[in-house]
Write a protein that holds these residues in place. Structure first.
Motif, PDB file in Angstrom:
ATOM      1  N   LYS A  26      31.424  44.174  32.725  1.00 12.23           N
ATOM      2  CA  LYS A  26      30.992  45.300  33.562  1.00 12.23           C
ATOM      3  C   LYS A  26      32.118  46.315  33.750  1.00 12.23           C
ATOM      4  O   LYS A  26      31.896  47.531  33.649  1.00 12.23           O
ATOM      5  CB  LYS A  26      30.524  44.786  34.933  1.00 12.23           C
ATOM      6  CG  LYS A  26      29.217  44.012  34.902  1.00 12.23           C
ATOM      7  CD  LYS A  26      28.867  43.487  36.298  1.00 12.23           C
ATOM      8  CE  LYS A  26      27.559  42.705  36.269  1.00 12.23           C
ATOM      9  NZ  LYS A  26      27.224  42.127  37.611  1.00 12.23           N
ATOM     10  N   THR A  27      33.318  45.812  34.025  1.00 13.70           N
ATOM     11  CA  THR A  27      34.457  46.704  34.245  1.00 13.70           C
ATOM     12  C   THR A  27      34.787  47.482  32.976  1.00 13.70           C
ATOM     13  O   THR A  27      35.083  48.681  33.017  1.00 13.70           O
ATOM     14  CB  THR A  27      35.687  45.904  34.698  1.00 13.70           C
ATOM     15  OG1 THR A  27      35.336  45.067  35.801  1.00 13.70           O
ATOM     16  CG2 THR A  27      36.814  46.831  35.112  1.00 13.70           C
TER      17      THR A  27
ATOM     18  N   VAL B  32      32.226  50.281  32.515  1.00 17.01           N
ATOM     19  CA  VAL B  32      32.444  51.378  33.467  1.00 17.01           C
ATOM     20  C   VAL B  32      33.619  52.249  33.032  1.00 17.01           C
ATOM     21  O   VAL B  32      33.534  53.484  33.021  1.00 17.01           O
ATOM     22  CB  VAL B  32      32.682  50.818  34.888  1.00 17.01           C
ATOM     23  CG1 VAL B  32      33.173  51.925  35.823  1.00 17.01           C
ATOM     24  CG2 VAL B  32      31.398  50.201  35.436  1.00 17.01           C
TER      25      VAL B  32
ATOM     26  N   ALA C 267      33.011  56.031  31.724  1.00 16.52           N
ATOM     27  CA  ALA C 267      33.590  57.015  32.650  1.00 16.52           C
ATOM     28  C   ALA C 267      34.579  57.904  31.903  1.00 16.52           C
ATOM     29  O   ALA C 267      34.650  59.122  32.136  1.00 16.52           O
ATOM     30  CB  ALA C 267      34.296  56.298  33.799  1.00 16.52           C
TER      31      ALA C 267
END
Length: 487
Positions: free
Chosen positions: A270-271, A274, A278
């Motif tokens: 997930k990190t 992101v 981003a």
């Protein structure tokens, strides 16, 4: 008894090296052709010789050869050569984007996204929808990932799919699925500059020659529509012209693709997602906002302080610094030592500096091209000029290295555009850059195509004939759609 040591070379390789060096020597000996200077002739000789060495012999040691010989021309110093190649922001960006791609792949997100996409209801509605869904996810992955690992992933994944359906390496559908997925990856790779060194090479050459930058959104405004239509034409070609036997897909349950041992997305994955997306958003945000806000807007002024390289470097730092269970998201030391193609980085670096040095005013090549080609192109329509440059780039990139092709053709195209013709410099630079990224035919063109040719589920004749069609489609689309969108 010890084997006796001796100097020895492969005769074919030695002949290629000698031929390349003779070409360089000829240009260093013959009188200059005005307005090209004596130093300019030497630079052109090095350019041609280096391109031959990089294409036929090796992609690493000729780079250092250029570092040594270019300063001898007197046009640039060795510090300027290194600063314009390894010290270029393009190389930092390429390294950082490769690291980002590696993080995304190692997190398992690429595999998860592919399987999730392929097991949706729309993919199972018909055999053709399944096939084109497979192509489309390959294209989507290709838009955000370097083409080589993306192609390797889909060649392996297609084997798994084909074995579950019941197709063998002799079946035409097997050939179609493997070929179409790699072609789709290459189309996606040409559609965005995200993690794509070839696109960044072309944009970097444009900046070195003109001193101006091409916004990433501007590139995508051109390339995404062209890529989508090219993708549709690929699907049309497979369904209407090749027409493989797809009856085995009628009873295929796409749910068999689901990995029952696959866990839910963890914190690392997930990190990673992101941070990756981003960063992509920050790359294209200034271009999006520029459509709605004036340049002197406070937000625009703030964002203009940060380049795409800045955000890429920040992403790399975050991958290394953020620790989960006392482990970094990505071990940079291990990645750089074991998962990195440093030869490719060097290859790209010399491509950037060669384009810059050849177009140096002290060389005189720009004036030569203007003097010789301007009279020929004065009464030639812009459409014909663009089409010739697009086709020439596509032709070259499907036979030789696309790094070499983009370096040569973008340099020539931008130089022509700067000469005062009706050709738009930005639009033509994007044209040669995108066309140089679209390899389909021969294994000598691009690593994913070489991988495709060597795959046991592929058919070489089908690759070549379909690839020729894709070159024709690409020429028409870049000339009449892409160029006009930006111009």
């Amino acid at each position: 008894m010890l084997n006796k040591e001796k100097f020895s070379y492969d005769p074919k390789e030695l002949r290629k090296i000698i031929f390349s060096l003779i070409i360089i020597a000829i240009f260093w000996i013959i009188p200059p052709i005005s307005p090209i200077t004596k130093a300019g002739m030497e630079v052109i000789g090095v350019f041609i010789g280096a391109v031959l060495l990089l294409s036929m012999v090796d992609i690493v040691w000729p780079v250092f050869f250029c570092f040594a010989i270019l300063p001898l021309t007197g046009v640039v110093s060795i510090n300027e050569v290194i600063a314009g190649s390894l010290g270029s922001w393009i190389i930092t960006f390429v390294i950082a984007s490769f690291i980002m791609t590696t993080a995304l792949n190692k997190s398992g997100f690429t595999s998860r996204l592919t399987i999730y996409y392929m097991t949706r209801k729309f993919a199972s509605k018909s055999p053709w929808l399944f096939t084109f869904s497979f192509y489309s996810i390959a294209m989507i992955i290709g838009m955000f990932m370097d083409q080589v690992p993306a192609a390797a992933f889909f060649l392996l994944f297609s084997k798994e799919v084909l074995s579950k359906i019941g197709y063998t390496k002799e079946d035409k559908y097997s050939h179609v699925l493997t070929m179409g997925s790699v072609f789709a990856v290459n189309i996606g790779g040409a559609m965005t500059p995200i993690s794509h060194s070839l696109v960044m090479l072309g944009l970097g050459i444009f900046q070195e020659i003109t001193g101006q930058t091409i916004n990433l959104l501007t590139y995508m405004t051109y390339a995404v529509p062209v890529g989508l239509i090219l993708f549709i034409l690929l699907c049309f070609t497979v369904k209407v012209i090749i027409r493989p036997d797809i009856w085995k897909l009628d009873n295929f349950d796409v749910k068999t693709l689901i990995d029952k041992n696959k866990k839910e997305m963890g914190l690392v994955e997930k990190t990673t997602v992101v941070i990756f997306f981003a960063t992509v958003l920050m790359w294209i945000l200034p271009g999006i906002l520029a459509l709605f806000l004036p340049k002197d807007n406070a937000l625009m002024s703030f964002l203009s302080q940060f380049s795409i390289t800045f955000w890429a470097v920040v992403a790399v730092v975050l991958f290394a610094v953020i620790r989960i269970n006392n482990e970094p998201i990505l071990d940079l030391k291990e990645t750089l030592e074991n998962d990195f193609q440093w030869g490719v980085i060097l290859f790209i670096s010399i491509g950037v500096v060669l384009g810059s040095v050849v177009s140096n005013p002290g060389v005189g090549l720009n004036d030569f091209i203007i003097d010789k080609l301007n009279p020929l192109l004065t009464n030639t329509s812009t459409v014909l000029i663009v089409m010739i440059l697009a086709f020439a780039t596509l032709f070259l990139t499907n036979f030789a290295s696309n790094v070499t092709t983009i370096t040569v053709m973008t340099t020539v195209a931008v130089t022509l555009a700067k000469a005062g013709n009706t050709v738009d410099p930005v639009a033509i630079a994007i044209t040669t850059t995108m066309c140089g990224s679209l390899a389909f035919i021969l294994p000598s063109s691009f690593a994913p195509i070489a991988m495709l040719h060597s795959d046991e589920f592929s058919d070489k004749k089908m690759i070549i004939t379909t690839g020729i069609l894709m070159v024709v489609f690409s020429t028409v689309l870049t000339t009449f759609i892409g160029y006009n969108i930006v111009s």
